[in-house]
Every structure is written in structure tokens, then in C-alpha cells.
Design an enzyme around this catalytic site. Sequence first.
Site, PDB file in Angstrom:
ATOM      1  N   HIS A 139       0.857  -1.192   0.000  1.00 32.48           N
ATOM      2  CA  HIS A 139       0.000   0.000   0.000  1.00 32.48           C
ATOM      3  C   HIS A 139       0.890   1.237   0.000  1.00 32.48           C
ATOM      4  CE1 HIS A 139      -3.106   2.653   2.235  1.00 32.48           C
ATOM      5  NE2 HIS A 139      -3.181   2.814   0.934  1.00 32.48           N
TER       6      HIS A 139
ATOM      7  N   GLU B 131       2.912   0.175   3.319  1.00 32.37           N
ATOM      8  CA  GLU B 131       2.368  -0.870   4.202  1.00 32.37           C
ATOM      9  C   GLU B 131       2.418  -2.173   3.404  1.00 32.37           C
ATOM     10  OE1 GLU B 131      -1.011   0.767   7.205  1.00 32.37           O
ATOM     11  OE2 GLU B 131      -1.571   0.913   5.103  1.00 32.37           O
TER      12      GLU B 131
HETATM   13  N1  CAA Z   1       4.851  14.312  -7.152  1.00 32.24           N
HETATM   14  C1  CAA Z   1       6.176  14.398  -6.911  1.00 32.24           C
HETATM   15  N2  CAA Z   1       6.708  15.257  -6.002  1.00 32.24           N
HETATM   16  C2  CAA Z   1       5.854  16.041  -5.332  1.00 32.24           C
HETATM   17  C3  CAA Z   1       4.475  16.009  -5.524  1.00 32.24           C
HETATM   18  C4  CAA Z   1       3.973  15.091  -6.483  1.00 32.24           C
HETATM   19  N3  CAA Z   1       2.667  14.950  -6.743  1.00 32.24           N
HETATM   20  N4  CAA Z   1       3.888  16.904  -4.702  1.00 32.24           N
HETATM   21  C5  CAA Z   1       4.881  17.481  -4.009  1.00 32.24           C
HETATM   22  N5  CAA Z   1       6.063  16.963  -4.394  1.00 32.24           N
HETATM   23  C6  CAA Z   1       7.383  17.295  -3.874  1.00 32.24           C
HETATM   24  C7  CAA Z   1       7.777  18.701  -4.248  1.00 32.24           C
HETATM   25  O1  CAA Z   1       8.403  18.736  -5.526  1.00 32.24           O
HETATM   26  C8  CAA Z   1       8.732  19.079  -3.147  1.00 32.24           C
HETATM   27  O2  CAA Z   1      10.013  18.493  -3.398  1.00 32.24           O
HETATM   28  P1  CAA Z   1      11.356  19.142  -2.821  1.00 32.24           P
HETATM   29  O3  CAA Z   1      11.145  19.392  -1.349  1.00 32.24           O
HETATM   30  O4  CAA Z   1      12.349  18.055  -3.093  1.00 32.24           O
HETATM   31  O5  CAA Z   1      11.559  20.374  -3.599  1.00 32.24           O
HETATM   32  C9  CAA Z   1       8.152  18.357  -1.907  1.00 32.24           C
HETATM   33  O6  CAA Z   1       7.321  17.286  -2.437  1.00 32.24           O
HETATM   34  C10 CAA Z   1       7.329  19.281  -1.067  1.00 32.24           C
HETATM   35  O7  CAA Z   1       6.319  19.840  -1.902  1.00 32.24           O
HETATM   36  P2  CAA Z   1       5.804  21.336  -1.795  1.00 32.24           P
HETATM   37  O8  CAA Z   1       6.897  22.219  -1.270  1.00 32.24           O
HETATM   38  O9  CAA Z   1       5.169  21.703  -3.094  1.00 32.24           O
HETATM   39  O10 CAA Z   1       4.594  21.270  -0.791  1.00 32.24           O
HETATM   40  P3  CAA Z   1       4.547  20.736   0.681  1.00 32.24           P
HETATM   41  O11 CAA Z   1       5.812  20.964   1.423  1.00 32.24           O
HETATM   42  O12 CAA Z   1       3.276  21.267   1.201  1.00 32.24           O
HETATM   43  O13 CAA Z   1       4.408  19.153   0.502  1.00 32.24           O
HETATM   44  C11 CAA Z   1       3.088  17.228   0.353  1.00 32.24           C
HETATM   45  C12 CAA Z   1       3.376  18.578  -0.256  1.00 32.24           C
HETATM   46  C13 CAA Z   1       4.291  16.303   0.143  1.00 32.24           C
HETATM   47  C14 CAA Z   1       1.882  16.657  -0.401  1.00 32.24           C
HETATM   48  C15 CAA Z   1       2.819  17.418   1.897  1.00 32.24           C
HETATM   49  O14 CAA Z   1       1.830  18.377   2.077  1.00 32.24           O
HETATM   50  C16 CAA Z   1       2.370  16.137   2.570  1.00 32.24           C
HETATM   51  O15 CAA Z   1       3.182  15.291   2.942  1.00 32.24           O
HETATM   52  N6  CAA Z   1       1.025  15.989   2.744  1.00 32.24           N
HETATM   53  C17 CAA Z   1       0.442  14.801   3.346  1.00 32.24           C
HETATM   54  C18 CAA Z   1       0.309  13.733   2.290  1.00 32.24           C
HETATM   55  C19 CAA Z   1      -0.297  12.489   2.832  1.00 32.24           C
HETATM   56  O16 CAA Z   1      -0.676  12.366   3.983  1.00 32.24           O
HETATM   57  N7  CAA Z   1      -0.417  11.487   1.947  1.00 32.24           N
HETATM   58  C20 CAA Z   1      -1.038  10.231   2.277  1.00 32.24           C
HETATM   59  C21 CAA Z   1      -2.443  10.251   1.794  1.00 32.24           C
HETATM   60  S1  CAA Z   1      -3.269   8.758   2.218  1.00 32.24           S
HETATM   61  C22 CAA Z   1      -2.910   7.720   0.951  1.00 32.24           C
HETATM   62  O17 CAA Z   1      -2.324   8.043  -0.035  1.00 32.24           O
HETATM   63  C23 CAA Z   1      -3.365   6.327   1.143  1.00 32.24           C
HETATM   64  C24 CAA Z   1      -4.705   6.006   0.709  1.00 32.24           C
HETATM   65  O18 CAA Z   1      -4.969   4.818   0.518  1.00 32.24           O
HETATM   66  C25 CAA Z   1      -5.771   6.986   0.633  1.00 32.24           C
END
Ligand code: CAA
Length: 298
Positions: A154, A166
Site C-alpha cells: 500500500h 504498508e
Molecule cells: N509528485 C512528486 N513530487 C511532489 C508532488 C507530487 N505529486 N507533490 C509534491 N512533491 C514534492 C515537491 O516537488 C517538493 O520536493 P522538494 O522538497 O524536493 O523540492 C516536496 O514534495 C514538497 O512539496 P511542496 O513544497 O510543493 O509542498 P509541501 O511541502 O506542502 O508538501 C506534500 C506537499 C508532500 C503533499 C505534503 O503536504 C504532505 O506530505 N502531505 C500529506 C500527504 C499524505 O498524507 N499522503 C497520504 C495520503 S493517504 C494515501 O495516499 C493512502 C490512501 O490509501 C488513501
Amino acid sequence: MERDSNEHLARDGAAAIVTIGVVGAGTMGGGIAQVAARAGLDVVLIDQSESWLDRGLVAITADLERLVTKERITDERRDQILARIEGSTRIEHLAACDLVIEAVNESLPTKIEVFTSVSDIVAPEVILVSNTSSISITALAGSVANPERVAGMHFFNPVPVMKLVEVIRGLQSSDETVATVMALAERIDKTPVQVADAPGFVANRLLLPMINEAIFCLSEGVATAEDIDRVMRLGASHPMGPLALADLIGLDVCLGILEVLHGEFGDKYRPAPMLRQMVAAGRLGRKSGAGFHDHGGG
Ligand code: CAA
């Protein structure tokens, strides 16, 4: 001693993997293909729709382009990574894969259909993995011969950024399958955590009730969407608030997971009526341009 030999077997098993198949070129499948190719694996990326496949490949290219712009990788490295990903709409192209990960829609019949088609094509010992976020791995494994070769991986969105995988052990998953999948996760630079085949595993069982409760707070007028998210960002140090996270995950996906959890665990997971309404209205979050927040699409 037993454990050591299993770990060796697993490392050998994961090291022997040269080509993986990924079925489904959406956000998750494309992300998995990208991280696998970056780790040096050859990837066959399958989608039944030419336009979804193209969209997936364009998204991977755009992600890598961003890394070039940030001077994290060279043009040459980008081209090498892209050259390792072969896109196809024909599932037969998975025939030579050493392991296959499905990342199609979160629907048991669809996933069973993919598993049975793939198991007809690949060698009988090839490990079959599902990226399901809530469906039982044991139920999926029951649809193929040699169910001991089935496990769950996952991944989390955005896949290139989130470290966790996971690893789900189904009732019949063999030690060797689970250990190989754990080792593969490490090989593609992720941190695997092994969990049992329980509804929502660990992450979604904890994340989804928080998101659901945030939606109840919004619908009861406790605070605005912006303020609910601000509370959790500034008060609990979450990188994004629960409603922004729901928009990232997709509100239809959130509802689907909550329905599974509600069915298994009862009322505490009852989806908020506002979530159902948002999904019915097609406000699905980032992918539709609007959810609890505006994403520039309506
Ligand atoms: N693809 C690739 N890289 C990405 C990206 C994407 N879609 N979105 C953001 N990034 C990268 C950026 O390029 C940036 O890289 P660097 O630091 O190396 O320059 C880094 O991630 C941080 O991005 P931002 O500065 O634009 O924005 P941020 O600091 O707010 O981070 C985030 C964005 C990584 C999404 C952060 O907000 C975060 O960790 N959010 C929580 C995400 C989360 O909880 N995900 C799990 C969801 S549940 C799931 O997926 C499971 C399910 O079954 C539902």
C-alpha cells in the site's frame, strides 16, 4: 537461524527482480512506475485506455522534468529513467515480468479480473501484489492459483515523496513472498511496515476517521474548511489539514474506504452525509478541480 535464511532468500528474491509490471497508469500506478524505474528496475506500465496511459506517462515525465529544473537530476538521468518504462495497453506485455503490482480502481471485481488475467499470463511463481487501500488481500489471493504468492503493497500519495509502504500479509501469503516484497520496497527507496490483512490496514483506519470527523465539523458549522485545516496544521503539525488531504486523496476514494470500514467496524466509521453529497455532485477534490477547497477547476 530460520529468520536469517528467510531474509537471505528475500534479499535474493528481490535482487533477482529485473522487470516489474504495473497495471493502472493513474496517480498511484504512475507513481509506483516512476519510483521503480528510478531505482533501476525495468517497468512495463499497463492501462486499458490509451488516453489514461498517455496521461500517466505525461505525469511521470512532468515530475522528472521538475527534478531537472531543480537540478536534482540531469537530462541524461531523466532520459534513462523514462527509457526504463515501457507503456502498453496490452496486458500480454506483462509475460516476462518478475513481479506485478496492480493499481487499478478500488473495486473488488475489477481487481479480481486483473489478478486472474495477469495470472494467466505470467509464470506461476511470479509474485502478484495489490496496491489496495482497503480491500482484503486474502480475498484477492483466493482468485488465483498459488495464493501464497500474493501480498499487498500500500503506497501513499504522492508516491515519489511518501516514504511508507504498508506491506500486507494475506492469510495464505508465504514468508518468502512477504519477505521479498519487504526487500523490494527497500530496494525502491521506501520504508516498509508489515501489517496484517485487516480493513483499512493501519494508515487508513486512523486517517479516514479524522478526515470524516473534519467533514462533520464543517457540516455542523464548527469552523470553515480553511480554519479546520489551519487547526491541524498549526496545532498538530500535520503537513496539510484533513480537508486538503481529502482533496488530495480524492473524495470518491475517501468515501469508498469509509464504506469498507463502516461495513466492518460499524457506526464510528459512518461516512459524513456531506461527503456523500460532494461525491454525488462530482466535487472529488484536486482531480475534478474542486473539493473542500478550490483547485482552479470549478
Ligand atoms: N509528485 C512528486 N513530487 C511532489 C508532488 C507530487 N505529486 N507533490 C509534491 N512533491 C514534492 C515537491 O516537488 C517538493 O520536493 P522538494 O522538497 O524536493 O523540492 C516536496 O514534495 C514538497 O512539496 P511542496 O513544497 O510543493 O509542498 P509541501 O511541502 O506542502 O508538501 C506534500 C506537499 C508532500 C503533499 C505534503 O503536504 C504532505 O506530505 N502531505 C500529506 C500527504 C499524505 O498524507 N499522503 C497520504 C495520503 S493517504 C494515501 O495516499 C493512502 C490512501 O490509501 C488513501
